[in-house]
Design a protein around this motif. Structure first.
Motif: not given
Ligand code: G6P
Ligand code: MG
Length: 211
Positions: A12-20, A84-85, A109-125
Motif C-alpha cells: 500500500x505504502x511501498x512495494x515491499x509486497x514484491x520483496x516478500x 536494505x537498498x 493516521x494509523x499504520x497496521x502492519x503485522x510485519x516485524x520489519x515495519x519500523x525499519x521500512x518506515x525509516x528507510x522511506x
C-alpha cells in the motif's frame, strides 16, 4: 465522516509486497514446493510463521519447530537484504498526497502492519513521523485476517472502529478491516478484494471524499 484512516504498509505504502513474494518464492523453491503469484495472494497480510505454515502445507513432509524457525529466519534474512537498498523514492505514487489529504482533514493516521520489519521500512522511506500511531507487530497475537491489529490501531488512535477507514492490498487485510467493523478501501483488483467497500487500482487514485 471518518475520524481516522488506518493504512497497511506492504503493498500500500511501498512495494515491499514484491520483496516478500521474492523471498518466499526462493524459500519455497529451495524446499521443492510450488509457488506462484496466485498462491502468494493468500500470504499477503499473513505474518511470517503463518505464511511459512501455508507454504509448507503445499508439500507432504512434516517439519520440526526448529526447522520451521530456521526456514523463517532464512526468508527474513533474504527479505532484509532486499529492503536494505530502499530510499524515500520507494514510497508509491499517491501515498504522500493521500497522507497529506487525511492530515488536512484533521483525521488521525494509523499504520497496521503485522510485519516485524515495519519500523525499519518506515525509516528507510523517511515517513515514520507522518503516522500518529504505528502498531508494534511484536505485540499482536493474531495475524490478519483476525481484526486484532486494526482494532489495536483504532484503540491507540483513541477512535471508535466504526469511525475508521482501513486501506489494504491483501484479501486477509480487507477481512481484518471488515471484521473490525471498519470501512475498507482495497488497493488492487475488485475480483480479488471482494469484501472491500471500495477498490482502487493504486494509491494514486485515493480520494478521501469518495468514501
Ligand atoms: C505483512 C506482509 C506479509 C508478511 C508479514 C510479516 O503482513 O503483507 O507478506 O509475511 O507482513 O512480515 P515480516 O517482515 O514480519 O516477516
Ligand atoms: Mg499489504
Amino acid at each position: 465522516r471518518y475520524k481516522a484512516v488506518i493504512f497497511d504498509l506492504d503493498g500500500v505504502i511501498t512495494d515491499t509486497a514484491h520483496y516478500h513474494y521474492l523471498a518466499w518464492k526462493r524459500l519455497a523453491e529451495s524446499e521443492g514446493l510450488p509457488f506462484d503469484e496466485a498462491f502468494n495472494e493468500h500470504l499477503k497480510g499473513v505474518d511470517r510463521m503463518g505464511s511459512l505454515e501455508l507454504i509448507l502445507a503445499q508439500g507432504s513432509r512434516s517439519y520440526s519447530q526448529e526447522e520451521k524457525l530456521a526456514l523463517a529466519d532464512a526468508k527474513n534474512r533474504h527479505y532484509v537484504e532486499l529492503i536494505a537498498t530502499m530510499t524515500p523514492a520507494d514510497v508509491l505514487p499517491g501515498v504522500l498526497d493521500a497522507l497529506a489529504e487525511v492530515r488536512a482533514a484533521g483525521m488521525g493516521i494509523g499504520l497496521a502492519s503485522v510485519s516485524k520489519n515495519a519500523f525499519t521500512v518506515l525509516d528507510k522511506l523517511g515517513i515514520r513521523d507522518r503516522f500518529d500511531q504505528v502498531v508494534d507487530a511484536a505485540l499482536i497475537a493474531n495475524s490478519k485476517p483476525h481484526p486484532e491489529i486494526f482494532l489495536t490501531a483504532a484503540r491507540q488512535l483513541g477512535v471508535d472502529p466504526k469511525d475508521c477507514l482501513g486501506v489494504e492490498d491483501a484479501v486477509a487485510g480487507v477481512a481484518s478491516i471488515k471484521d473490525a467493523g471498519m470501512v475498507a478501501v482495497g488497493v488492487g483488483s475488485p475480483e480479488v478484494l471482494t469484501r472491500a467497500d471500495y477498490v482502487i487500482p493504486s494509491m494514486a487514485r485515493f480520494r478521501l471524499g469518495d468514501y
